[in-house]
Structure formats: structure tokens, C-alpha cells
Design a protein around this motif. Structure first.
Motif, mmCIF file in Angstrom:
data_model
loop_
_atom_site.group_PDB
_atom_site.id
_atom_site.type_symbol
_atom_site.label_atom_id
_atom_site.label_comp_id
_atom_site.label_asym_id
_atom_site.label_seq_id
_atom_site.Cartn_x
_atom_site.Cartn_y
_atom_site.Cartn_z
ATOM 1 N N LEU A 186 0.822 -1.221 0.000
ATOM 2 C CA LEU A 186 0.000 0.000 0.000
ATOM 3 C C LEU A 186 0.853 1.266 0.000
ATOM 4 C CD1 LEU A 186 -2.817 -1.094 2.492
ATOM 5 C CD2 LEU A 186 -2.935 -0.960 -0.006
ATOM 6 N N ILE A 187 1.970 1.216 0.727
ATOM 7 C CA ILE A 187 2.873 2.380 0.752
ATOM 8 C C ILE A 187 3.376 2.669 -0.661
ATOM 9 C CG2 ILE A 187 5.165 3.147 1.520
ATOM 10 C CD1 ILE A 187 4.502 1.636 4.216
ATOM 11 N N GLU A 188 3.759 1.579 -1.344
ATOM 12 C CA GLU A 188 4.277 1.736 -2.703
ATOM 13 C C GLU A 188 3.173 2.255 -3.634
ATOM 14 O OE1 GLU A 188 5.909 -1.980 -4.219
ATOM 15 O OE2 GLU A 188 5.601 -1.291 -6.275
ATOM 16 N N THR A 189 1.998 1.652 -3.527
ATOM 17 C CA THR A 189 0.920 1.995 -4.467
ATOM 18 C C THR A 189 0.372 3.392 -4.212
ATOM 19 O OG1 THR A 189 0.364 -0.336 -4.523
ATOM 20 C CG2 THR A 189 -1.301 1.174 -5.370
ATOM 21 N N TRP A 190 0.286 3.767 -2.953
ATOM 22 C CA TRP A 190 -0.351 5.057 -2.613
ATOM 23 C C TRP A 190 0.667 6.153 -2.318
ATOM 24 C CZ3 TRP A 190 -4.451 2.636 1.254
ATOM 25 C CH2 TRP A 190 -5.383 1.903 0.510
ATOM 26 N N ARG A 191 1.979 5.824 -2.500
ATOM 27 C CA ARG A 191 3.052 6.824 -2.363
ATOM 28 C C ARG A 191 3.091 7.470 -0.973
ATOM 29 N NH1 ARG A 191 3.722 7.898 -8.036
ATOM 30 N NH2 ARG A 191 3.480 5.780 -8.770
ATOM 31 N N PHE A 192 2.899 6.662 0.066
ATOM 32 C CA PHE A 192 3.005 7.252 1.406
ATOM 33 C C PHE A 192 4.467 7.521 1.748
ATOM 34 C CE2 PHE A 192 -1.417 6.337 2.083
ATOM 35 C CZ PHE A 192 -1.778 7.390 2.917
ATOM 36 N N ALA A 193 4.720 8.602 2.504
ATOM 37 C CA ALA A 193 6.074 8.978 2.915
ATOM 38 C C ALA A 193 6.003 9.565 4.320
ATOM 39 C CB ALA A 193 6.631 10.014 1.939
ATOM 40 N N ALA A 194 7.183 9.754 4.910
ATOM 41 C CA ALA A 194 7.243 10.228 6.302
ATOM 42 C C ALA A 194 6.562 11.584 6.478
ATOM 43 C CB ALA A 194 8.701 10.300 6.754
ATOM 44 N N ALA A 195 6.479 12.358 5.405
ATOM 45 C CA ALA A 195 5.872 13.696 5.527
ATOM 46 C C ALA A 195 4.345 13.635 5.590
ATOM 47 C CB ALA A 195 6.299 14.554 4.340
ATOM 48 N N ASP A 196 3.766 12.454 5.349
ATOM 49 C CA ASP A 196 2.303 12.377 5.321
ATOM 50 C C ASP A 196 1.670 12.498 6.704
ATOM 51 O OD1 ASP A 196 1.046 12.116 2.733
ATOM 52 O OD2 ASP A 196 2.348 10.370 2.454
ATOM 53 N N ILE A 197 0.506 13.137 6.712
ATOM 54 C CA ILE A 197 -0.309 13.249 7.937
ATOM 55 C C ILE A 197 -1.679 12.675 7.598
ATOM 56 C CG2 ILE A 197 -1.270 14.823 9.653
ATOM 57 C CD1 ILE A 197 0.997 16.793 8.860
ATOM 58 N N LEU A 198 -1.979 11.536 8.193
ATOM 59 C CA LEU A 198 -3.241 10.854 7.883
ATOM 60 C C LEU A 198 -4.328 11.312 8.841
ATOM 61 C CD1 LEU A 198 -4.531 8.468 6.147
ATOM 62 C CD2 LEU A 198 -4.296 7.144 8.246
ATOM 63 N N LEU A 199 -5.457 11.733 8.277
ATOM 64 C CA LEU A 199 -6.625 12.042 9.108
ATOM 65 C C LEU A 199 -7.305 10.710 9.395
ATOM 66 C CD1 LEU A 199 -8.551 13.838 10.507
ATOM 67 C CD2 LEU A 199 -9.323 14.741 8.340
ATOM 68 N N HIS A 200 -7.125 10.222 10.627
ATOM 69 C CA HIS A 200 -7.553 8.863 10.986
ATOM 70 C C HIS A 200 -8.874 8.944 11.740
ATOM 71 C CE1 HIS A 200 -7.700 4.860 12.531
ATOM 72 N NE2 HIS A 200 -6.476 4.533 12.118
ATOM 73 N N ALA A 201 -9.973 8.651 11.027
ATOM 74 C CA ALA A 201 -11.302 8.751 11.649
ATOM 75 C C ALA A 201 -12.001 7.392 11.706
ATOM 76 C CB ALA A 201 -12.156 9.749 10.867
ATOM 77 N N LEU A 202 -11.326 6.337 11.265
ATOM 78 C CA LEU A 202 -11.919 4.994 11.264
ATOM 79 C C LEU A 202 -11.764 4.341 12.637
ATOM 80 C CD1 LEU A 202 -10.313 3.857 7.907
ATOM 81 C CD2 LEU A 202 -12.794 3.849 8.317
ATOM 82 N N PRO A 203 -12.619 3.381 12.954
ATOM 83 C CA PRO A 203 -12.382 2.613 14.180
ATOM 84 C C PRO A 203 -11.128 1.740 14.033
ATOM 85 C CG PRO A 203 -14.228 1.684 12.930
ATOM 86 C CD PRO A 203 -13.825 2.940 12.220
ATOM 87 N N ILE A 204 -10.512 1.368 15.163
ATOM 88 C CA ILE A 204 -9.289 0.547 15.062
ATOM 89 C C ILE A 204 -9.547 -0.913 15.454
ATOM 90 C CG2 ILE A 204 -7.587 2.405 15.214
ATOM 91 C CD1 ILE A 204 -7.201 1.612 18.205
#
Ligand code: MLC
Ligand code: AMP
Length: 504
Positions: A186-204
Motif C-alpha cells: 500500500l505504501i508503494e501503491t499510494w506513495r506514502f512517505a514520512a511527511a504524510d499526515i493521515l486524518l484517521h477517523a476509522l475505528p481501530i
């Protein structure tokens, strides 16, 4: 070596910057989260957790709950997160089946669970969303140093319960290798990097919020704005600080219902993803028209974590779930023969790859039934693949309703309704619902002479079924439509009751 602890937890030790940001702006730095996971790991081991033991959690979302997940990985336990909506009756089954060494619940649920956990020899600890409870009290006394126990890629890391189409819930066993390979894909496909800030609103407590969201962000060294739950106001307030959000379709339809969702409000964002339920093409188009962002839809399951995704750079096609993720093989076959259908035709979707789970907990026959001999897992989703390789999920061979991203198995709801006095039998279907995608509808046959009403059935279900599984509409009928084999014709019921939630 401990694949997930090494990849997700160890790097936190050197991170003085914020990994989690609470809605009030307060931050939890990586090194603090790291030390907390060490303390909790010591508490778990003191409570008797050995590698392979289950650790069940039913509690509010919080940084401490995430630390518990990380602690469990470090201690070599199998993390068993449970939906906070489950009733004590539902939890009783999971605890009996999984036999965890330790269970963590909210303080308010402690009294109800105590009898169950005592009879089963389970240590019960408490944790609430405000970081109080016996787990944090014990952690405060415990040492922070903890050497993560050795695990191999094939060792299990988590069990996620997913209801069966026939009868009881099954625990999908996911390994360290499953989860780590999926995070990397997923990191590769969605180009996530250390600079990303995810708005996490889903249940865990499900694959989406726990593995897709937090594993990716911890692995990549990014940051999460950790909302206790989704609500439109908080999400709109935080969007200007985030770069990405992962959601179920209900998130997007609710945001679209608010005039504050604009191009400017989302200008800081680089990515919105959707999954867990079908995203209507019209939602995709409306979101683009309003914000300029094309939602990136992907497809997965508890058993397989993520299997497909629309491309980041290529065309994100509305109504499709995109292409197989790196390392994942897909095929579409005839349900009966298991032979590939010609390209473009509809069949059952099957998946093979490092993402595919290790079978159902203590159900070897059930596990064998759902795999082909060559290792492909039969998803039960009906799909079609177009000439460019894009996959469209067109329906489900399994009798399943997905409401707001939560799975509801009609069989389970029917079983509860059929047990109510005054009911002969029932059939449960999903009907199109503007907010939840599908809403649960029950069609009930009364015992002759019975005067039972919908509210009596709802009262009987109250303590038995989580709220999201309870019908949002109940109809009475003299008899259920059946085919010549005696099977209830749910299609006929969908035609009769399918517009119950339609807006005027
Ligand atoms: C809450 N309710 C629901 C519901 N969620 N009913 C049906 N379906 C749901 N999903 C009930 C509430 O108890 C309440 O009942 C009423 O419906 C309205 O509640 P609400 O306040 O509007 O709901 P809210 O708390 O805002 O929750 C809605 C939601 C939430 C969409 C934000 O359901 C949610 O976070 N869904 C995400 C699910 C998810 O993470 N799925 C991933 C599964 S993993 P009343 O009567 O008290 O008013 C997976 C694999 C993959 O599938 O591919 O990802
Ligand atoms: P769960 O068992 O909760 O993991 O739910 C998995 C199921 O959710 C899949 O088998 C699909 O039926 C459904 N699902 C997940 N993502 C999508 C999607 N993008 N489109 C349609 N259905 C989806």
C-alpha cells in the motif's frame, strides 16, 4: 527478529516528533508511544501472555489502545480487536472461542464481563478513551524496557472475527508476513512517505482502520490525527492539517452533505481513499466536482487485507476497485466449476498472495472449504475484469449486508429474530440506504394469532445484537416467498421492500 515489532514499533524509539495528534491538538511523540508499548507489554507478560496467546480488546479508540496493539505484537501475542458495538452476549462467544489470556474492556462493561472472564480464567483489565483504567494503572508501575520476543513471518499476529454466512463467526488468522507485506504494497501503491499526515477517523477494531491505516503510517514514519470517531465537524476542522484520509463510502456521502466541503477545504490533501463497501460512481463524481479530488477506491477483506487498488498516477475509474496490488494474484472463475470465465464475464473473485490469511481459528474444515487446491482463496464476491485489467465488484455470492462499512450476516439476525416468541420465521435483506449504503430490513412471519409488533422484536434484540446489525425496518408478511426447492427467495423480497429507505 519480530517482523511487525521491528518494522512498526522499533523505529518509534528514536522519534521525538509527534506520531499521534489528538483532536485538541495535544501530541504523542513516537518515543513516548514506544515506552508506553514497552510498559504495556510487561503488564501483558505479567498477566501470563506467552507467544501465541490471544489478547482481546473492546475499548474506545485512543493512543493507549493503539499502544496496546503494539505491546501485543512485542509480546508475541495475537491481537483480537472487537467492535465496541458488540453486546455482552456477542462478546461471550468471542471470548469462549478465542480463549484469550487477557481481555481489555471499558470500565462500564467490566461488571457484565467479569462473570464470563472469571469462569474462563481470563485476566480482565480496563481502559477507556480518556486513558484511565486498570491497564494504564498497571502500566504506570511497570518497567518501560521490554525486549520484543522473537517471531517469524509465518507466526500469527492477529485474529479478526468475521461472521459466517452459515452460522458462527470465524476468526481470520493473520500473520506478521500478511500484514507487513500488505503495508508495504500500500505504501508503494499510494506513495506514502514520512511527511504524510493521515486524518484517521476509522475505528481501530477492523482491518481498515487498524492495518490499512495505522500499519501503513507507522511503517512509513508518518503522523496520524487520531479522531475518536468519524464526525463531519471534526473531519472538516482537521482537513487543512492533513495530507490523506482513508474512509468508508458513508464518510464521503456525509461530507458531501455539508456545504463546507469545498476545493479550498481540501486543498492541503493529496489523497482520499475509499473501501470496505462499494462507493457509488455518483459519489465519486460528486466528490470530484466539489473538491477536485478523485477518490481512490480499493478492495479488501478481513481474510485477505487489501487485494486491489486503483492506481495513484493512472486513471482512477469510478465504480471499479482497480488493479491487483503488487504481489497479489487474482482470477475470476465460474462458481461451480472453478474454471476461469472468459475476460469481461462475471464470476467469483479468487485471490492468492502474501496478503492471504492462514485460515480460520480452530476451523480447519471451514478453512479448507474456502481455498482451492492451488492456494487461491474464494472471496465470495462476484466480479468482472475489463480489457485493461480493472476489476469491478458487481455483487456478492455470499448472503451479506454491508451497512456503513460494517458487515451484517442475515443468517445471524434471522436466528435471533426466529428465537423471539410469536415469530415463526424471518428473512433479512439489505435495502439501498442513502447514508449507510445498505440498511438492514427484516421480513417476519408471525405465529397465527400472535400480536407481536416491530417494537417487541427490537426490544428482544436489544441485548443480543450490536446496534448496527439491528433492523432499521421490520415488515410482517403471511408467508415468505420460496422457490420449488423451499429456499427463501430473497430477490423477490428485495423487489418488494427494496425502496423502504428511498427518499421522497
Ligand atoms: C452506527 N449505526 C449504524 C452504523 N453505525 N447502523 C448501521 N450501520 C452502521 N455502520 C447506528 C448507531 O448505533 C445509531 O443508532 C444510528 O445507527 C446512527 O448512528 P450515527 O451516530 O449516525 O453513526 P456513527 O456513530 O456516526 O457511525 C457511522 C459510521 C460508522 C459510518 C461513522 O459506522 C463507522 O465508522 N463505520 C466504519 C466501519 C469500518 O471501519 N469498516 C471497516 C471494516 S474492514 P441509534 O438508533 O442509536 O441512533 C473491511 C475490510 C476492508 O471491511 O476492505 O476494509
Ligand atoms: P470484511 O469481512 O469486513 O473484511 O468485509 C469484506 C467485504 O467487504 C468484501 O468481501 C466485499 O464484499 C466488501 N468490500 C470491501 N471493499 C469493497 C469495495 N471497494 N467495493 C465493494 N465491496 C467491498
Amino acid at each position: 527478529m519480530n517482523p511487525l515489532a521491528d518494522a512498526l514499533v522499533a523505529p518509534l524509539e528514536m522519534r521525538g516528533d509527534a506520531v499521534l495528534v489528538r483532536p485538541d491538538g495535544s501530541e504523542m511523540p513516537g518515543d513516548v508511544l514506544y515506552r508506553l508499548s514497552g510498559r504495556i507489554a510487561n503488564v501483558l507478560v505479567d498477566a501470563g501472555v506467552r507467544p501465541g496467546d490471544r489478547v482481546a480488546m473492546q475499548t474506545e479508540k485512543s493512543p493507549e489502545a493503539l499502544a496496546l496493539y503494539l505491546a501485543c505484537l512485542r509480546a508475541g501475542g495475537l491481537f483480537l480487536p472487537l467492535n465496541t458495538a458488540y453486546t455482552a452476549a456477542e462478546i461471550d462467544y468471542f471470548l469462549g472461542d478465542a480463549e484469550p489470556r487477557v481481555a481489555i474492556c471499558v470500565p462500564a462493561a467490566e461488571a457484565a464481563l467479569r462473570a464470563v472472564t472469571e469462569s474462563k480464567g481470563i485476566t480482565l483489565l480496563t481502559l477507556d478513551g480518556a486513558a484511565t483504567g486498570t491497564l494504564v494503572e498497571r502500566a504506570a508501575e511497570a518497567p518501560e524496557d521490554f525486549a520484543s520476543v522473537t517471531r517469524r513471518a509465518d507466526d500469527l499476529a492477529a485474529i479478526l472475527y468475521t461472521s459466517g454466512t452459515t452460522g458462527r463467526s470465524k476468526g481470520a488468522m493473520l500473520s506478521h508476513g500478511n500484514l507487513l507485506s500488505n503495508a508495504d504494497a500500500l505504501i508503494e501503491t499510494w506513495r506514502f512517505a514520512a511527511a504524510d499526515i493521515l486524518l484517521h477517523a476509522l475505528p481501530i477494531f477492523h482491518v481498515h482502520g487498524l492495518f490499512v491505516a495505522t500499519n501503513v503510517m507507522l511503517r512509513v514514519g508518518g503522523r496520524m490525527i487520531f479522531l475518536p470517531k468519524f464526525d463531519v465537524d471534526s473531519v472538516l476542522a482537521q482537513l487543512p492539517r492533513a495530507t490523506a484520509m482513508m474512509g468508508v463510502p458513508t464518510f464521503y456521502t456525509r461530507l458531501l452533505g455539508d456545504g463546507r466541503l469545498t476545493r479550498e477545504a481540501t486543498s492541503h490533501m493529496r489523497l482520499f481513499t475509499s473501501g470496505s463497501a462499494p462507493l457509488l460512481a455518483e459519489t465519486h463524481r460528486a466528490f470530484e466536482a466539489r473538491t477536485g479530488h478523485r477518490i481512490l477506491e480499493r478492495y479488501g477483506m478481513s481474510e485477505t487485507t487489501m487485494s486491489t487498488s486503483n492506481p495513484y498516477d493512472g486513471e482512477r475509474r469510478a465504480g471499479t476497485v482497480g488493479l491487483p496490488l503488487p504481489g497479489v494474484e487474482l482470477r475470476i472463475v465460474d462458481a461451480e466449476s472453478g474454471v476461469d470465465v472468459p475476460q469481461g464475464e462475471i464470476g467469483i473473485l479468487e485471490v492468492r498472495g502474501p496478503n492471504v490469511f492462514k485460515g480460520y481459528w480452530r476451523m480447519p474444515e471451514k478453512s479448507a472449504d474456502e481455498f482451492r487446491e492451488d492456494g487461491f482463496f474464494v472471496t465470495g464476491d462476484m466480479a468482472r475484469i475489463d480489457a485493461d485489467g480493472y476489476i469491478t465488484i458487481v455483487g456478492r455470492a455470499k448472503d451479506l449486508v454491508i451497512s456503513g462499512g460494517y458487515n451484517v450476516y442475515p443468517k445471524e439476525v434471522e436466528g435471533e429474530i426466529d428465537g423471539v416468541e410469536g415469530v415463526v420465521e424471518s428473512a433479512v435483506i439489505g435495502a439501498p440506504h442513502a447514508d449507510f449504503g445498505e440498511g438492514v430490513v427484516a421480513i417476519v412471519v408471525r405465529v397465527p394469532g400472535s400480536e407481536i409488533e416491530a417494537e417487541d422484536i427490537m426490544a428482544a434484540l436489544h441485548d443480543r445484537l450490536a446496534k448496527f446489525k439491528q433492523p432499521k425496518a421490520i415488515f410482517f408478511i403471511d408467508e415468505l416467498p420460496r422457490n420449488t426447492m423451499g429456499k427463501v427467495q430473497k430477490n423477490a423480497l428485495r423487489e418488494m421492500f427494496g425502496d423502504v429507505f428511498a427518499e421522497d
